[in-house]
Scaffold this active site. Structure first.
Site, mmCIF file in Angstrom:
data_model
loop_
_atom_site.group_PDB
_atom_site.id
_atom_site.type_symbol
_atom_site.label_atom_id
_atom_site.label_comp_id
_atom_site.label_asym_id
_atom_site.label_seq_id
_atom_site.Cartn_x
_atom_site.Cartn_y
_atom_site.Cartn_z
ATOM 1 N N CYS A 186 -3.379 -6.552 4.590
ATOM 2 C CA CYS A 186 -2.962 -7.336 5.573
ATOM 3 C C CYS A 186 -4.474 -7.462 6.715
ATOM 4 O O CYS A 186 -4.383 -8.573 7.463
ATOM 5 C CB CYS A 186 -1.955 -7.509 6.111
ATOM 6 N N ASN A 200 1.003 -1.247 0.096
ATOM 7 C CA ASN A 200 0.050 -0.090 0.182
ATOM 8 C C ASN A 200 0.897 1.193 -0.189
ATOM 9 O O ASN A 200 0.827 1.987 0.875
ATOM 10 C CB ASN A 200 -0.806 -0.005 1.457
ATOM 11 N N GLY A 247 2.441 -4.400 11.976
ATOM 12 C CA GLY A 247 3.171 -5.523 11.045
ATOM 13 C C GLY A 247 2.241 -6.291 10.354
ATOM 14 O O GLY A 247 0.974 -5.557 10.295
#
Length: 291
Positions: A250, A119, A217
């Site tokens: 994610c 992204n 993360g």
């Protein structure tokens, strides 16, 4: 002289950090009207270039869907701005007469941001906006495989901000991308806070730099579908979310847990939406290539 890549990166990091520190000092006492005018100019520039930046991100990284990346850029620009534009960040923010407490907004200083390859342009846009809104300087260290599109995103919004009165150097992007340069920024005296979005190694390094850090993360998101849910609606939401931008976000669903009462129906509805269940042979073949 033709310096090595690590030395060029370290030197650029030092120059960007010092320049950002000076620009932030000049911007620290800006009033709310000035701050919001600059942010609005950056939002307008990001929206005007959302499709082009999405295409650049797709071409450079090979990831995702250009149309979906445009939508992410628009969300990171107008969507984020609509959410924060009315927040006060300058001067007196709130007052509690009963407790005799007055709160004032104060910038952190120079913020270092890390952005991922999945992204890249959207992250550049929203991290810039939230920092300038808070009167911080912002330096972005891009992922090596997305350095061109990330730098272009920062160039577009920084130029718009500067044209609206933002001090030059307040927003910048590392172009000599190398781990040594990023490490230099991690430990540079002028950097006050780290916003890390990326792989586990980079996020761990950010949190080990000895200064405040906020790290995000990789995600591994499960979704639970209860017996009270509509299997058809749940299937549509899951498949649409998981397939958006080729599943590079994610925060999309990585695993589905369904109540036994509706599991079979949910599976059939997901198939009808285009989901595919791998056979053991297919799963083994895919795993051998991916892992």
């Amino acid at each position: 002289m033709d310096f090595d890549a690590d030395l060029r990166s370290i030197q650029e990091a030092r120059e960007l950090a010092v320049r950002a520190k000076e620009a932030q000092k000049a911007f620290a006492m800006a009033d709310q009207e000035t701050v919001d005018r600059i942010c609005e100019a950056m939002v307008s520039a990001a929206m005007a270039n959302a499709a082009r930046l999405g295409q650049l991100a797709h071409e450079e990284t090979g990831f995702g869907n250009p149309i979906h990346k445009r939508l992410k850029n628009e969300l990171a620009a107008q969507g984020v701005w609509d959410n924060i534009k009315d927040q006060k960040t300058c001067g007196e923010i709130r007052r509690d007469e009963a407790k005799r407490i007055v709160e004032f907004g104060a910038p952190v200083g120079v913020v270092l941001g890390l952005s991922p390859s999945t992204n890249p342009t959207a992250t550049a846009i929203f991290k810039t906006l939230i920092n300038v809104k808070a009167r911080n300087a912002f330096i972005l260290a891009p992922h090596p495989t997305a350095k061109k599109c990330t730098a272009e995103a920062i160039r577009v919004i920084a130029e718009a901000g500067e044209a609206a009165g933002m001090p030059k150097g307040l927003v910048s992007c590392v172009t000599e991308v190398h781990p040594s340069g990023t490490d230099e920024l991690f430990h540079h005296y002028a950097v006050n806070l780290i916003l890390a979005t990326g792989g586990p190694g980079m996020v761990k390094a950010a949190h080990s730099a000895g200064k405040p850090a906020i790290g995000v993360g990789p995600g591994n998101v499960p979704v639970y579908v209860d017996s009270s849910a509509s299997p058809k609606a749940a299937a549509a939401n899951i498949v649409d979310s998981k397939s958006f931008d080729c599943s590079t976000i994610c925060a999309t669903e990585q695993a589905v847990f369904a109540h036994a009462n509706i599991a079979k129906e949910l599976r059939e509805e997901m198939k009808a939406k285009g989901a595919h269940w791998l056979s053991k042979e297919e799963a083994d073949k895919l795993a051998s290539m991916m892992f």
